[in-house]
Motif scaffolding. Sequence first.
Motif, mmCIF file in Angstrom:
data_model
loop_
_atom_site.group_PDB
_atom_site.id
_atom_site.type_symbol
_atom_site.label_atom_id
_atom_site.label_comp_id
_atom_site.label_asym_id
_atom_site.label_seq_id
_atom_site.Cartn_x
_atom_site.Cartn_y
_atom_site.Cartn_z
ATOM 1 N N GLY A 47 0.800 -1.214 0.000
ATOM 2 C CA GLY A 47 0.000 0.000 0.000
ATOM 3 C C GLY A 47 0.837 1.271 0.000
ATOM 4 O O GLY A 47 0.344 2.344 -0.378
ATOM 5 N N ARG A 48 2.098 1.153 0.424
ATOM 6 C CA ARG A 48 2.977 2.329 0.419
ATOM 7 C C ARG A 48 3.230 2.844 -0.998
ATOM 8 O O ARG A 48 3.518 4.025 -1.189
ATOM 9 N N LEU A 49 3.134 1.951 -1.987
ATOM 10 C CA LEU A 49 3.331 2.380 -3.366
ATOM 11 C C LEU A 49 2.279 3.397 -3.788
ATOM 12 O O LEU A 49 2.542 4.275 -4.604
ATOM 13 N N ARG A 50 1.077 3.261 -3.202
ATOM 14 C CA ARG A 50 0.004 4.198 -3.547
ATOM 15 C C ARG A 50 0.405 5.625 -3.203
ATOM 16 O O ARG A 50 0.244 6.547 -3.995
ATOM 17 N N TYR A 51 0.954 5.825 -2.010
ATOM 18 C CA TYR A 51 1.344 7.161 -1.570
ATOM 19 C C TYR A 51 2.568 7.655 -2.334
ATOM 20 O O TYR A 51 2.699 8.843 -2.623
ATOM 21 N N PHE A 52 3.461 6.728 -2.676
ATOM 22 C CA PHE A 52 4.647 7.106 -3.445
ATOM 23 C C PHE A 52 4.255 7.622 -4.828
ATOM 24 O O PHE A 52 4.695 8.692 -5.267
ATOM 25 N N PHE A 53 3.388 6.876 -5.527
ATOM 26 C CA PHE A 53 2.999 7.290 -6.874
ATOM 27 C C PHE A 53 2.110 8.524 -6.849
ATOM 28 O O PHE A 53 2.136 9.333 -7.777
ATOM 29 N N GLU A 54 1.316 8.680 -5.794
ATOM 30 C CA GLU A 54 0.504 9.886 -5.670
ATOM 31 C C GLU A 54 1.396 11.117 -5.554
ATOM 32 O O GLU A 54 1.127 12.161 -6.167
ATOM 33 N N GLN A 55 2.467 10.987 -4.762
ATOM 34 C CA GLN A 55 3.393 12.095 -4.585
ATOM 35 C C GLN A 55 4.173 12.396 -5.860
ATOM 36 O O GLN A 55 4.408 13.549 -6.220
ATOM 37 N N GLN A 56 4.564 11.334 -6.561
ATOM 38 C CA GLN A 56 5.383 11.515 -7.754
ATOM 39 C C GLN A 56 4.558 11.768 -9.012
ATOM 40 O O GLN A 56 5.097 12.163 -10.043
ATOM 41 N N GLY A 57 3.241 11.578 -8.921
ATOM 42 C CA GLY A 57 2.397 11.681 -10.100
ATOM 43 C C GLY A 57 2.481 13.025 -10.790
ATOM 44 O O GLY A 57 2.513 13.113 -12.023
ATOM 45 N N LYS A 58 2.536 14.120 -10.004
ATOM 46 C CA LYS A 58 2.571 15.442 -10.616
ATOM 47 C C LYS A 58 3.834 15.645 -11.441
ATOM 48 O O LYS A 58 3.819 16.370 -12.448
ATOM 49 N N TYR A 59 4.917 14.997 -11.026
ATOM 50 C CA TYR A 59 6.157 15.147 -11.791
ATOM 51 C C TYR A 59 6.116 14.291 -13.053
ATOM 52 O O TYR A 59 6.621 14.693 -14.109
ATOM 53 N N PHE A 60 5.514 13.084 -12.962
ATOM 54 C CA PHE A 60 5.368 12.253 -14.165
ATOM 55 C C PHE A 60 4.470 12.950 -15.188
ATOM 56 O O PHE A 60 4.764 12.947 -16.380
ATOM 57 N N ARG A 61 3.367 13.545 -14.706
ATOM 58 C CA ARG A 61 2.476 14.252 -15.626
ATOM 59 C C ARG A 61 3.204 15.419 -16.284
ATOM 60 O O ARG A 61 3.032 15.678 -17.480
ATOM 61 N N GLN A 62 4.012 16.119 -15.495
ATOM 62 C CA GLN A 62 4.682 17.314 -15.984
ATOM 63 C C GLN A 62 5.648 16.998 -17.113
ATOM 64 O O GLN A 62 5.744 17.746 -18.089
ATOM 65 N N TYR A 63 6.353 15.873 -17.000
ATOM 66 C CA TYR A 63 7.423 15.599 -17.955
ATOM 67 C C TYR A 63 7.090 14.537 -19.000
ATOM 68 O O TYR A 63 7.717 14.488 -20.050
ATOM 69 N N PHE A 64 6.081 13.684 -18.730
ATOM 70 C CA PHE A 64 5.854 12.554 -19.623
ATOM 71 C C PHE A 64 4.457 12.495 -20.236
ATOM 72 O O PHE A 64 4.308 12.097 -21.377
ATOM 73 N N PHE A 65 3.439 12.883 -19.502
ATOM 74 C CA PHE A 65 2.087 12.569 -19.945
ATOM 75 C C PHE A 65 1.293 13.779 -20.433
ATOM 76 O O PHE A 65 0.458 13.647 -21.314
ATOM 77 N N SER A 66 1.502 14.976 -19.870
ATOM 78 C CA SER A 66 0.724 16.136 -20.280
ATOM 79 C C SER A 66 1.228 16.667 -21.619
ATOM 80 O O SER A 66 2.425 16.634 -21.917
ATOM 81 N N ASN A 67 0.290 17.159 -22.422
ATOM 82 C CA ASN A 67 0.673 17.820 -23.672
ATOM 83 C C ASN A 67 1.323 19.173 -23.368
ATOM 84 O O ASN A 67 1.206 19.701 -22.270
ATOM 85 N N ASP A 68 1.966 19.745 -24.365
ATOM 86 C CA ASP A 68 2.716 20.979 -24.159
ATOM 87 C C ASP A 68 1.855 22.124 -23.657
ATOM 88 O O ASP A 68 2.349 23.034 -22.983
#
Length: 491
Positions: A47-68
């Motif tokens: 379950g700790r992975l849930r909190y880890f990915f929640e915290q890191q999600g904004k950075y993944f979206r910023q660099y990998f998933f969101s359009n320009d």
Amino acid sequence: MFNTMDLLIQSLFTVMVLVIIALIVFWFIQDVTQKKHSVLRNYPVIGRLRYFFEQQGKYFRQYFFSNDRDEMPFNRATRNWIYRHSKDKGGVVGFGSTNDLREPGSIIFVNAAFPILEEDQLPPPPMLIGEGYAKYPFVAKSIINISGMSYGAISKPAVRALSLGAVNAGCWLNTGEGGLASYHLEGKCDVIMQIGTAKYGIRDERGNLSPQRAKALGEVVKAFEIKLSQGAKPGKGGLLPGDKITEDIAAIRGIPAFRDSISPNRHKDIDNIDELLEKINYLRELTGRPVGIKTAIGGWHFINELCDCIISKGLDYAPDFISIDGGEGGSGAAPQTLLDYVSLPISEALPRVVDSLIESNLKDRIRVVAAGKLVTAAHGAWALCAGADFVNTARGFMFSLGCIQALRCHKNTCPTGVTTHNPRLQNGLVVEEKSVRVTNYARNFNKEVNMIAHSCGLRHAREFKREHVRIVETAGKSIAMNMLYPYPEGK
């Protein structure tokens, strides 16, 4: 020899495995016995992975998933525009724009059939602030300027780089409400001293405005700005966590070190508009410097009453400039509720304020400064069309310093050294290098605002009018700004 090395490697591997197993057992026991998180009780360790990915999600979206053009508060295309111009690499791109001109709210400038030839182009003239009313009027040369960021909210090397960069760009540097530090003066640039609700740096031992301190500051700053509110947190005073208040910062502000600094939500000695105007006139007479105000706008009652009161009392009591901050502002710590839902955006607030000044015949007396995510030349040109005389930005200059939008401004862990007082992290911000980028950003911003003006058939950017820009209302349909906000007639 090899047998000994093999045994050593095997031993180290065994120790690592045992440590990992011990950690898993420790986390398992800790998770199933704690009572705060249901996920961890039902799914220990995993379950700790849930909190880890929640915290890191904004950075993944910023660099990998969101359009320009998707990301908030600033998308990748906007950040890249600032980065390129800060590095003086130009703004040329290929194969077309990714900006959707059908999106409601988009701005479209009205190009002229016969744009201004290079030999007919003129530099924007400097503007005087406080002429005829302050003993020492302020000559403002740049359209773009550095908005208020306190030493404390940003780091010492960041303030130094801004000061050194501002002098070469010819723009002013606002101290923010944290008071004047020696680092603001290092570059010998034009400095505007902001007076916040706590009066940091300009108060006596009881927290009241100190006339002696004000006169002393008047010897070194170009103007004063009384901050009523800001777009990020209208109705809430400045917030600076205790772990960012070093001994140096505490001495400048006149507060205890390492304790949270929370300013009052408004000036305790200013209860109404009449008292505000009296304070402006008093401070101007005391220091000889122009005095303005900074405020977010929630409706038209305040600005209309302000204009009426100025007409009643006389032009001597008028602020020399008004900095209008949109609700989308916010370079520091602020409650999310205020960030998201309180005060008008600059797109609505600015033209309405300008209209009130025109109706009261005060537009020539009071300079207008616009702020609120106006970080590109296009947004700066829009502000001039709406009636602003200058544009202030904080986060635009933060990007020029190397900010990567890590969203940690309210913490002491900024990875680029811009908003942290951790010496190790500050080491990443090389003042001599970043000051050049501050200069480049300001110069290129001004240059491209003028480029838009020339495209519209104007000699320089100060000739912009509302008819030079259109606002998209629905997909495929736009309206001229002078039709959306018609110029009012003076009284």
